[in-house]
Design a protein around this motif. Sequence first.
Motif, PDB file in Angstrom:
ATOM      1  N   ARG A 173       0.821  -1.198   0.000  1.00 19.88           N
ATOM      2  CA  ARG A 173       0.000   0.000   0.000  1.00 19.88           C
ATOM      3  C   ARG A 173       0.860   1.256   0.000  1.00 19.88           C
ATOM      4  O   ARG A 173       0.524   2.251  -0.631  1.00 19.88           O
ATOM      5  N   ARG A 174       1.967   1.200   0.723  1.00 29.41           N
ATOM      6  CA  ARG A 174       2.858   2.357   0.711  1.00 29.41           C
ATOM      7  C   ARG A 174       3.377   2.618  -0.699  1.00 29.41           C
ATOM      8  O   ARG A 174       3.388   3.757  -1.176  1.00 29.41           O
ATOM      9  N   TRP A 175       3.811   1.553  -1.369  1.00 25.57           N
ATOM     10  CA  TRP A 175       4.296   1.707  -2.734  1.00 25.57           C
ATOM     11  C   TRP A 175       3.188   2.204  -3.653  1.00 25.57           C
ATOM     12  O   TRP A 175       3.423   3.068  -4.517  1.00 25.57           O
ATOM     13  N   ALA A 176       1.995   1.676  -3.506  1.00 19.22           N
ATOM     14  CA  ALA A 176       0.896   2.053  -4.386  1.00 19.22           C
ATOM     15  C   ALA A 176       0.552   3.527  -4.244  1.00 19.22           C
ATOM     16  O   ALA A 176       0.400   4.253  -5.242  1.00 19.22           O
ATOM     17  N   ILE A 177       0.418   4.012  -3.006  1.00 22.68           N
ATOM     18  CA  ILE A 177       0.075   5.411  -2.797  1.00 22.68           C
ATOM     19  C   ILE A 177       1.205   6.313  -3.262  1.00 22.68           C
ATOM     20  O   ILE A 177       0.982   7.348  -3.914  1.00 22.68           O
ATOM     21  N   LEU A 219      -5.714   1.815  -8.977  1.00 18.90           N
ATOM     22  CA  LEU A 219      -6.520   0.583  -8.921  1.00 18.90           C
ATOM     23  C   LEU A 219      -5.730  -0.556  -8.304  1.00 18.90           C
ATOM     24  O   LEU A 219      -6.268  -1.365  -7.534  1.00 18.90           O
ATOM     25  N   TRP A 220      -4.444  -0.631  -8.607  1.00 26.37           N
ATOM     26  CA  TRP A 220      -3.606  -1.675  -8.014  1.00 26.37           C
ATOM     27  C   TRP A 220      -3.514  -1.522  -6.501  1.00 26.37           C
ATOM     28  O   TRP A 220      -3.537  -2.495  -5.754  1.00 26.37           O
ATOM     29  N   GLY A 221      -3.444  -0.283  -6.030  1.00 29.07           N
ATOM     30  CA  GLY A 221      -3.346  -0.052  -4.593  1.00 29.07           C
ATOM     31  C   GLY A 221      -4.634  -0.335  -3.845  1.00 29.07           C
ATOM     32  O   GLY A 221      -4.608  -0.573  -2.632  1.00 29.07           O
ATOM     33  N   ARG A 222      -5.764  -0.283  -4.529  1.00 25.22           N
ATOM     34  CA  ARG A 222      -7.043  -0.504  -3.858  1.00 25.22           C
ATOM     35  C   ARG A 222      -7.357  -1.981  -3.688  1.00 25.22           C
ATOM     36  O   ARG A 222      -8.268  -2.341  -2.936  1.00 25.22           O
ATOM     37  N   ARG A 223      -6.635  -2.836  -4.373  1.00 19.69           N
ATOM     38  CA  ARG A 223      -6.902  -4.267  -4.275  1.00 19.69           C
ATOM     39  C   ARG A 223      -6.321  -4.814  -2.981  1.00 19.69           C
ATOM     40  O   ARG A 223      -5.346  -4.314  -2.445  1.00 19.69           O
ATOM     41  N   GLY A 224      -6.913  -5.869  -2.478  1.00 24.06           N
ATOM     42  CA  GLY A 224      -6.405  -6.511  -1.261  1.00 24.06           C
ATOM     43  C   GLY A 224      -7.312  -6.253  -0.081  1.00 24.06           C
ATOM     44  O   GLY A 224      -8.086  -5.287  -0.060  1.00 24.06           O
ATOM     45  N   PRO A 225      -7.265  -7.096   0.932  1.00 24.30           N
ATOM     46  CA  PRO A 225      -8.130  -6.943   2.101  1.00 24.30           C
ATOM     47  C   PRO A 225      -7.743  -5.739   2.935  1.00 24.30           C
ATOM     48  O   PRO A 225      -6.579  -5.333   2.985  1.00 24.30           O
ATOM     49  N   ALA A 226      -8.721  -5.152   3.588  1.00 26.89           N
ATOM     50  CA  ALA A 226      -8.466  -4.014   4.472  1.00 26.89           C
ATOM     51  C   ALA A 226      -7.720  -4.468   5.708  1.00 26.89           C
ATOM     52  O   ALA A 226      -7.932  -5.557   6.222  1.00 26.89           O
ATOM     53  N   GLU A 227      -6.820  -3.617   6.199  1.00 22.92           N
ATOM     54  CA  GLU A 227      -6.043  -3.918   7.386  1.00 22.92           C
ATOM     55  C   GLU A 227      -6.276  -2.848   8.434  1.00 22.92           C
ATOM     56  O   GLU A 227      -6.690  -1.736   8.121  1.00 22.92           O
ATOM     57  N   ALA A 228      -5.985  -3.202   9.652  1.00 20.27           N
ATOM     58  CA  ALA A 228      -6.197  -2.260  10.749  1.00 20.27           C
ATOM     59  C   ALA A 228      -5.164  -1.152  10.703  1.00 20.27           C
ATOM     60  O   ALA A 228      -4.089  -1.299  10.144  1.00 20.27           O
ATOM     61  N   GLU A 229      -5.497  -0.029  11.347  1.00 22.02           N
ATOM     62  CA  GLU A 229      -4.573   1.100  11.446  1.00 22.02           C
ATOM     63  C   GLU A 229      -3.323   0.673  12.201  1.00 22.02           C
ATOM     64  O   GLU A 229      -3.387  -0.074  13.171  1.00 22.02           O
ATOM     65  N   GLU A 230      -2.175   1.194  11.763  1.00 21.67           N
ATOM     66  CA  GLU A 230      -0.938   0.850  12.440  1.00 21.67           C
ATOM     67  C   GLU A 230      -0.874   1.504  13.817  1.00 21.67           C
ATOM     68  O   GLU A 230      -1.626   2.425  14.130  1.00 21.67           O
TER      69      GLU A 230
END
Length: 434
Positions: A4-8, A263-274
């Motif tokens: 997600r970091r890379w995607a954003i 669109l690539w960054g939006r894929r994948g299950p949601a994770e909790a806040e760090e």
Amino acid sequence: MQRRRWAITLTILPIGIGLLIAAALNILSVRFDFLYRNVGGFGILRSLSWMATGVGALAWLGTVGLLAGRMALQPAPWPRKLLLVLPGYALALLLLGLLMLLLGIGTTGPFAILWIAGSASLTLVGAIIAAFGQGIGGRIRTVVHGLLGVSIGGLLVGGLVFLMAFLWAIAIGPAPAFAERGRPLGEGAFPEAPGRAFPAPPGALEGGPRAFPPGPRPEGAFPSGPGSEGRLLPFRAFPSTSTMAAGGGVLVALGVLAGVLWLWGRRGPAEAEEAVGVALGSNWRREGLRSLVGGGGLTMALLLIAQLIPAPRTNPPARVVVQWDSPQTQALWQRACADCHSNETRWPWYTAIAPASWLAVNHVQEGRRAFNLSELDLSQLPASRKARLAEEIAQVIRNGTMPPADYRLLHPEARLSPLEKELLIQGFQERLGR
């Protein structure tokens, strides 16, 4: 989370580059806005491109502000705290530059443009650091993705409409009076004309302002020529229409690339806040105060460094002694014009302190370059040129372009009433009519 970091991060980068290119293209398109303003559809497409790109820019700035603010609020010891503040500080400089542009501060010359270009580049670097340097999850991730989606849409639509506008311009061509003319033109060089007719005085298309037909121009007499609103074009070399269309294609390509990454960054299950998010919630007041202190320290450091970059304040000897028609006209000239359009500049104390010194010197240099009554020998000008010069001066005084807004802000005595403007114009007309 690493993905997600890379995607954003990779989504923010092409959008930022695209917005910088869009800003440059819109500055360079001033000539075309004039040449094609009466060509049906071109003006509408240009306005739509401006609006779409503006929406995208606002959404991108919102994204950067959210990420940079979140990074600045992270707990950290000094001096690491200063590093965390840098992305937000760069954004603040950019917003200050945009405010300067909105208020007309530093717009007479390149000061505001250079400020915005430099701070925008720093903001882009800071945005990448802020996006990759922290974990983003939960609600903040949703907001960031939403803003990036709006920004991508604005860049795509703005670039596509920009491309369509210049493809249309290539297909239709300029107004008949400008056909097959490749030389630079001063903005507003000719009076308004209905339809697509542009009546041009003889020789006016030969690369000069209205005040001077072809041939050598006297020193200090509108070398670039004020536009219809008194603005000086900050450049003389213009790109071609096909180059502008290619620029629109680049914007579209960057928008598509950003969309794919989004669109690539939006894929994948949601994770909790760090865990850092929890830390921000409990310490944000304290960390916010520390961030403000850090920003103040950076400002003081930059101001001290700026003093090492001098701006020469000069008053060369006057070659011409100006004789006015009355003491009242001379007083108005001294109040509103002489500081920038003569060699008799008054240099207040603040003009010795950067960055105010940079702005003041830039004003004086641009003003003297455009029109310097201490250097202009009117006896060498034919009557037709004097008449056109008087017309240009009257125009910029009446419409309030001169004195500039930032000069009037610091010099209340330069705010002329309508009657004082007419008296000053009459004085110029009498002086140029000799």
